[in-house]
Write an enzyme that holds these catalytic residues in place. Sequence first.
Site, PDB file in Angstrom:
ATOM      1  N   CYS A   1      24.361 -84.816 -59.931  1.00 26.11           N
ATOM      2  CA  CYS A   1      24.808 -83.523 -59.760  1.00 26.11           C
ATOM      3  C   CYS A   1      23.541 -82.651 -59.706  1.00 26.11           C
ATOM      4  O   CYS A   1      23.499 -81.701 -58.945  1.00 26.11           O
ATOM      5  CB  CYS A   1      25.844 -83.074 -60.857  1.00 26.11           C
ATOM      6  SG  CYS A   1      27.114 -83.997 -60.960  1.00 26.11           S
ATOM      7  N   ALA A   2      22.702 -82.771 -60.701  1.00 31.07           N
ATOM      8  CA  ALA A   2      21.441 -81.921 -60.593  1.00 31.07           C
ATOM      9  C   ALA A   2      20.656 -82.137 -59.250  1.00 31.07           C
ATOM     10  O   ALA A   2      20.225 -81.215 -58.746  1.00 31.07           O
ATOM     11  CB  ALA A   2      20.525 -82.418 -61.903  1.00 31.07           C
TER      12      ALA A   2
END
Length: 165
Positions: free
Chosen positions: A60-61
């Site tokens: 996600c990051a």
Amino acid sequence: MAQIKLKGNPVNTTGTLPQIGTQASDFTLVKTDLSTVSLTDFKGSKLVLNIFPSIDTSTCATSVRKFNETASNLSNTKVLCISRDLPFAQNRFCGAEGLENVVNLSDFRDGSFGETYGLTITDGPLTGLHSRAVIVLDENGVVKHAEQVEDIVDEPNYEKALAAL
């Protein structure tokens, strides 16, 4: 209901993504300053909806970083990074990373965005979070691209999503 995977194990979502060529449903999400915003607030801009389970996972990051880098070069386009994370966590992450080209939005209050867009995970360890997906909308809110990533740990196809702009 759609079936996706988490590290190869099947999990289900509440529905399916909006179809290409359809009008995107309106939504209300929470910004990092705790104010609310809706789809109609972005009318006239192309949108990339980068949707994911949590900002505190590596995939996600990475997606937020990649879209932040790309967003600065897109004309009349906004990248909305959407999760059920608290706005404080989203703000902390972007501040620490120096990310200023994306708009972080949270569905933490009622999860209605995830339900409306068919993204809420219904079983497995991530129950209640959103699946990983990218939806591209034109200036009028019409869906141009919709991709639900087959396995949550995989990254979306950035090039294909951006080509839909």
